[in-house]
Design a protein around this motif. Sequence first.
Motif, mmCIF file in Angstrom:
data_model
loop_
_atom_site.group_PDB
_atom_site.id
_atom_site.type_symbol
_atom_site.label_atom_id
_atom_site.label_comp_id
_atom_site.label_asym_id
_atom_site.label_seq_id
_atom_site.Cartn_x
_atom_site.Cartn_y
_atom_site.Cartn_z
ATOM 1 N N ASP A 1 1.569 39.475 -1.420
ATOM 2 C CA ASP A 1 1.684 40.897 -1.727
ATOM 3 C C ASP A 1 2.148 41.038 -3.167
ATOM 4 N N GLY A 2 1.397 41.754 -3.967
ATOM 5 C CA GLY A 2 1.786 41.929 -5.362
ATOM 6 C C GLY A 2 0.641 42.501 -6.167
ATOM 7 N N GLU A 3 0.678 42.256 -7.474
ATOM 8 C CA GLU A 3 -0.374 42.724 -8.369
ATOM 9 C C GLU A 3 -0.795 41.587 -9.280
ATOM 10 N N THR A 4 -2.026 41.656 -9.762
ATOM 11 C CA THR A 4 -2.497 40.623 -10.672
ATOM 12 C C THR A 4 -1.861 40.804 -12.046
ATOM 13 N N LEU A 5 -1.885 39.748 -12.799
ATOM 14 C CA LEU A 5 -1.350 39.811 -14.159
ATOM 15 C C LEU A 5 -2.162 40.788 -15.001
ATOM 16 N N GLU A 6 -3.456 40.871 -14.744
ATOM 17 C CA GLU A 6 -4.292 41.829 -15.469
ATOM 18 C C GLU A 6 -3.859 43.265 -15.167
ATOM 19 N N GLN A 7 -3.546 43.539 -13.915
ATOM 20 C CA GLN A 7 -3.048 44.868 -13.575
ATOM 21 C C GLN A 7 -1.715 45.154 -14.260
ATOM 22 N N HIS B 1 1.518 23.263 -4.258
ATOM 23 C CA HIS B 1 2.553 23.638 -5.230
ATOM 24 C C HIS B 1 2.955 25.085 -4.979
ATOM 25 N N PRO B 2 4.241 25.421 -5.154
ATOM 26 C CA PRO B 2 4.688 26.799 -4.903
ATOM 27 C C PRO B 2 3.969 27.848 -5.731
ATOM 28 N N ASN B 3 3.443 27.465 -6.897
ATOM 29 C CA ASN B 3 2.775 28.435 -7.759
ATOM 30 C C ASN B 3 1.258 28.464 -7.578
ATOM 31 N N ALA B 4 0.758 27.774 -6.569
ATOM 32 C CA ALA B 4 -0.662 27.826 -6.227
ATOM 33 C C ALA B 4 -0.798 28.382 -4.823
ATOM 34 N N VAL B 5 -1.850 29.164 -4.599
ATOM 35 C CA VAL B 5 -2.050 29.754 -3.277
ATOM 36 C C VAL B 5 -2.273 28.638 -2.259
ATOM 37 N N GLN B 6 -1.683 28.780 -1.081
ATOM 38 C CA GLN B 6 -1.732 27.741 -0.051
ATOM 39 C C GLN B 6 -2.718 28.113 1.061
ATOM 40 N N ILE B 7 -3.468 27.116 1.530
ATOM 41 C CA ILE B 7 -4.450 27.308 2.587
ATOM 42 C C ILE B 7 -3.925 26.713 3.888
ATOM 43 N N HIS B 8 -4.226 27.412 5.007
ATOM 44 C CA HIS B 8 -3.775 26.946 6.322
ATOM 45 C C HIS B 8 -4.918 26.414 7.175
ATOM 46 N N ASP B 9 -6.139 26.913 6.933
ATOM 47 C CA ASP B 9 -7.253 26.468 7.775
ATOM 48 C C ASP B 9 -8.576 26.776 7.080
ATOM 49 N N LEU B 10 -9.600 25.999 7.404
ATOM 50 C CA LEU B 10 -10.953 26.182 6.884
ATOM 51 C C LEU B 10 -11.917 25.913 8.030
ATOM 52 N N LEU C 1 -1.603 36.038 -9.672
ATOM 53 C CA LEU C 1 -0.956 37.087 -8.887
ATOM 54 C C LEU C 1 0.546 37.008 -9.055
ATOM 55 N N LEU C 2 1.161 38.147 -9.292
ATOM 56 C CA LEU C 2 2.617 38.246 -9.352
ATOM 57 C C LEU C 2 3.067 38.700 -7.965
ATOM 58 N N ALA C 3 3.361 37.716 -7.120
ATOM 59 C CA ALA C 3 3.625 37.984 -5.705
ATOM 60 C C ALA C 3 5.084 38.329 -5.487
ATOM 61 N N ARG C 4 5.327 39.305 -4.626
ATOM 62 C CA ARG C 4 6.688 39.718 -4.299
ATOM 63 C C ARG C 4 7.198 38.910 -3.114
ATOM 64 N N ARG C 5 8.382 38.342 -3.270
ATOM 65 C CA ARG C 5 9.044 37.604 -2.193
ATOM 66 C C ARG C 5 10.467 38.135 -2.063
ATOM 67 N N GLY C 6 10.656 39.058 -1.130
ATOM 68 C CA GLY C 6 11.960 39.685 -1.045
ATOM 69 C C GLY C 6 12.199 40.499 -2.300
ATOM 70 N N GLY C 7 13.296 40.230 -2.966
ATOM 71 C CA GLY C 7 13.576 40.935 -4.208
ATOM 72 C C GLY C 7 13.116 40.185 -5.439
ATOM 73 N N ALA C 8 12.476 39.025 -5.243
ATOM 74 C CA ALA C 8 12.059 38.193 -6.374
ATOM 75 C C ALA C 8 10.546 38.264 -6.548
#
Length: 442
Positions: free
Chosen positions: A99-105, A74-83, A147-154
Amino acid sequence: MQGAEEPSLVGESIGNHQVLERIGAGGMGVVYLVEHRVLGLRAALKVMRARLASEPEFVRRFIDEGRTCARVRHPNAVQIHDLFALPDGRPAMVLELLDGETLEQRVQSGPLAPGLALPILKQICEALQAAHAAGIVHRDVKADNVLLARRGGAEIVKVLDFGIAKRLFEEGNTRVGAVLGTPDYMAPEQIAGGPLDHRADLYSVGVLAHRILTGRLPFAGGSVVEVLNAHLRSPPPEPTELPEPFRALIRKAMAKSPAERFASAHELGGALGDLEAWWRTCEQAGIGPGQARLPSSILDAPFELMLVQATVELRFASAEAFERFEREQLSKGHLYLPGLLPLGTGGVKVRLLVPGGEAREIEADVVRRFEGELAARWHLPEGVALAVRRAPAGASAREVEMLLELYGGRLGGDERDFLGVRPEAALSEIKGVPAVGVRSRE
């Protein structure tokens, strides 16, 4: 001491990736920035801490986290590529680079405005719904794991750390009586160590909503035991600075009994979406958060507007004010309501309240919403245009008399009979009478 124990991987080649630098660390692992040697794509490499690699339980949890991430696409869950395992046997996983900051921060500087907090909470629910649909309960939803991740300007919300997630349909993942999670956010049944399901995550979302909307946790201070006991037995304190719709949502999400909470993350997300629409309507229309009314501004229209359930109420200051409104808008078959009210594209009821008169209702259809550039192009405040289906009961009688006065002394015989209309004829019927049929008495 931990830093001395932890061998650095910076500069090494791990599979197809070159390790560039260490960018973070947690209780179970260290995170590095890596780059694919052929494709040039950057990612995050999470490696289990060396001191934990000999503990089967921690190794199992680390591997479970990777497997869980792979199932929650899902776009709102962190994605894994390999284990995989490193040459020294430590498990490692390659994750999308965020890249971003946590909601707690983010909330360290104070509570978030509802217009910012509600979309974040809604995206968290969307990620949880995807996890729950895969039979996974996160069990550690908290501000540090968002995490509030930055994607371009969004900015996009990412739910992190499925390390203690429970797979509902697989046996042996958690012993009955084992308590895992963060005390400040744990559901009562999670604290009790008994069976739990996806609704434990919804309780945590309720705690999170309280945290980011007020800047504080519902149960804070004291010892860990006191916090856990409060989650088990005490009703959450009312955040009185929030409007009642916000408090009601938090109360339901944090109900002690799972049966009294929202049934699913999808339902909770829908409630958050409705609340966001209501809040934005209040903001755009100039309605205070504790109110449901606003003074109208279009054409200096002399009424107060209220949205009462599905009916729009127009409250006029005087009969003269209503007559001007009737003449300028209603008689022409249209209304313009300032503010972006949450009206659908179909019919709507409009109640007209005039001092000293009876309440009257008309039915109308939403024709167009004027927002932003469109409103500016038409030189209008943002609002909603309605087309009237029928004139209000009793409202046309006064206009009929006004029209007949214009014919006064010029019509032969009974005026209505002469015009060929019913005594109770509406203005639209009289307007439709051909002018050539009018005779003078002279």
